[in-house]
Design a protein around this motif. Structure first.
Motif, PDB file in Angstrom:
ATOM      1  N   LYS A  52      13.270 -33.455  98.772  1.00  0.00           N
ATOM      2  CA  LYS A  52      12.332 -33.655  99.782  1.00  0.00           C
ATOM      3  C   LYS A  52      11.510 -34.950  99.309  1.00  0.00           C
ATOM      4  CE  LYS A  52       8.097 -31.726 101.831  1.00  0.00           C
ATOM      5  NZ  LYS A  52       7.361 -32.842 101.349  1.00  0.00           N
ATOM      6  N   LYS A  80      16.038 -29.101  95.628  1.00  0.00           N
ATOM      7  CA  LYS A  80      15.725 -29.334  97.009  1.00  0.00           C
ATOM      8  C   LYS A  80      14.180 -29.856  97.119  1.00  0.00           C
ATOM      9  CE  LYS A  80      19.495 -28.343  99.162  1.00  0.00           C
ATOM     10  NZ  LYS A  80      20.278 -29.351  99.789  1.00  0.00           N
ATOM     11  N   PHE A 110      18.528 -35.975 105.378  1.00  0.00           N
ATOM     12  CA  PHE A 110      18.618 -35.307 104.398  1.00  0.00           C
ATOM     13  C   PHE A 110      18.666 -33.764 104.521  1.00  0.00           C
ATOM     14  CE2 PHE A 110      17.264 -39.338 103.014  1.00  0.00           C
ATOM     15  CZ  PHE A 110      17.765 -39.614 101.643  1.00  0.00           C
ATOM     16  N   ASN A 128      18.167 -30.467 103.894  1.00  0.00           N
ATOM     17  CA  ASN A 128      17.414 -29.754 102.966  1.00  0.00           C
ATOM     18  C   ASN A 128      17.862 -28.304 102.820  1.00  0.00           C
ATOM     19  OD1 ASN A 128      15.240 -28.720 100.865  1.00  0.00           O
ATOM     20  ND2 ASN A 128      14.841 -30.966 100.915  1.00  0.00           N
ATOM     21  N   THR A 176      14.740 -38.572 107.909  1.00  0.00           N
ATOM     22  CA  THR A 176      14.493 -37.382 108.216  1.00  0.00           C
ATOM     23  C   THR A 176      14.958 -36.310 107.547  1.00  0.00           C
ATOM     24  OG1 THR A 176      14.310 -37.787 110.726  1.00  0.00           O
ATOM     25  CG2 THR A 176      14.734 -35.448 110.063  1.00  0.00           C
ATOM     26  N   SER A 177      14.084 -35.300 107.311  1.00  0.00           N
ATOM     27  CA  SER A 177      14.489 -34.068 106.308  1.00  0.00           C
ATOM     28  C   SER A 177      14.972 -32.890 107.390  1.00  0.00           C
ATOM     29  CB  SER A 177      13.580 -33.698 105.194  1.00  0.00           C
ATOM     30  OG  SER A 177      13.459 -34.622 104.167  1.00  0.00           O
ATOM     31  N   TYR A 205      15.335 -28.830 107.337  1.00  0.00           N
ATOM     32  CA  TYR A 205      15.389 -27.484 106.699  1.00  0.00           C
ATOM     33  C   TYR A 205      15.890 -26.504 107.286  1.00  0.00           C
ATOM     34  CZ  TYR A 205      11.899 -30.472 104.255  1.00  0.00           C
ATOM     35  OH  TYR A 205      11.138 -31.638 103.632  1.00  0.00           O
ATOM     36  N   ASP A 237      10.204 -34.500 109.350  1.00  0.00           N
ATOM     37  CA  ASP A 237      10.692 -33.017 109.139  1.00  0.00           C
ATOM     38  C   ASP A 237      10.830 -32.186 110.171  1.00  0.00           C
ATOM     39  OD1 ASP A 237       9.896 -33.150 106.091  1.00  0.00           O
ATOM     40  OD2 ASP A 237       8.293 -34.130 107.030  1.00  0.00           O
ATOM     41  N   ALA A 281      13.207 -38.124 100.114  1.00  0.00           N
ATOM     42  CA  ALA A 281      13.298 -38.512 101.375  1.00  0.00           C
ATOM     43  C   ALA A 281      11.613 -39.052 101.672  1.00  0.00           C
ATOM     44  CB  ALA A 281      13.572 -37.269 102.033  1.00  0.00           C
ATOM     45  N   ASP A 282      10.918 -38.268 101.192  1.00  0.00           N
ATOM     46  CA  ASP A 282       9.498 -38.716 101.473  1.00  0.00           C
ATOM     47  C   ASP A 282       9.118 -40.203 101.122  1.00  0.00           C
ATOM     48  OD1 ASP A 282       8.984 -36.252 102.578  1.00  0.00           O
ATOM     49  OD2 ASP A 282       7.902 -35.279 101.120  1.00  0.00           O
TER      50      ASP A 282
END
Length: 223
Positions: A145, A141, A121, A123, A163-164, A166, A215, A148-149
């Protein structure tokens, strides 16, 4: 196969070029001409899809074969104070940035599970901190998160990695629009190159199976 949403945009197009030749690509966009041009360049297959129409997703995806990785990259932004932004902006932002990724993920999960694949994702720094004028975008956003979490915990037993990523401010047409809305100048050299973000996403996708990167933050380096 690796599906990239928002493939004709800055980071999406850079990622398509980064993965060309090593990943079989399925490239989503809503501009047929731009999508065809990109597919001709990188050798991917087109997926013409309007992300504001989740009711059309199932039919559009029904003929797909194996899907190993999904990169949820598409996004929209419209700056404005909470006191000024109408509900249409909020609805559109949340539809593209949150509802569409959730709907696509649900439909693609059986294929990704079968491949023990990876969901990424894309982000934003705004998914970690909300500043004045950024409420609708940051809210979308933050929600991405959360998606995704929660998904990471749900899918770990199925062998799916989530995975995110950023990115900080990146030199894309979206950033050019943001700088215009902020009343500032746009200097691509001041921002992260989209190819750098693409290389980071590739690292996530190609990481050995005994590692997961929940992350990953990408920020402009020293000049």
């Amino acid at each position: 196969m690796t599906l990239i949403t928002g493939a004709t945009g800055g980071i999406g197009a850079a990622l398509a070029r980064e993965l060309a030749g090593t990943h079989s690509l399925l490239l989503q966009g809503r501009d047929g001409a731009r999508l065809s041009t990109l597919c001709a360049e990188v050798g991917g297959a087109p997926l013409l899809l309007d992300l504001t129409r989740p009711d059309t997703f199932e039919a559009a995806l029904s003929g797909l074969g194996r899907v190993t990785n999904v990169v949820q990259n598409a996004g929209v932004v419209e700056l404005g104070a909470v006191a000024e932004q109408p509900h249409e902006v909020w609805t559109h932002t949340l539809a593209v940035n949150v509802v569409a990724p959730a709907a696509l993920t649900r439909l693609l999960l059986p294929r990704v599970r079968a491949e023990r694949g990876t969901l990424v994702f894309v982000n934003s720094g705004a998914g970690l901190r909300a500043n004045a004028g950024w409420a609708s975008y940051a809210a979308s956003k933050f929600a991405l998160k959360a998606l995704a979490d929660a998904l990471r915990e749900e899918e770990t037993p199925h062998g799916v990695r989530v995975t995110s990523v950023y990115p900080g401010r990146t030199a894309t047409p979206m950033q050019q629009k943001v700088r215009a809305q902020e009343g500032g100048s746009y200097d691509p050299a001041a921002f992260v190159d989209p190819a750098t973000v693409a290389a980071t996403v590739r690292f996530v996708l190609d990481a050995p199976r005994d590692a997961t990167l929940p992350d990953v933050t990408v920020r402009p380096g020293p000049r």
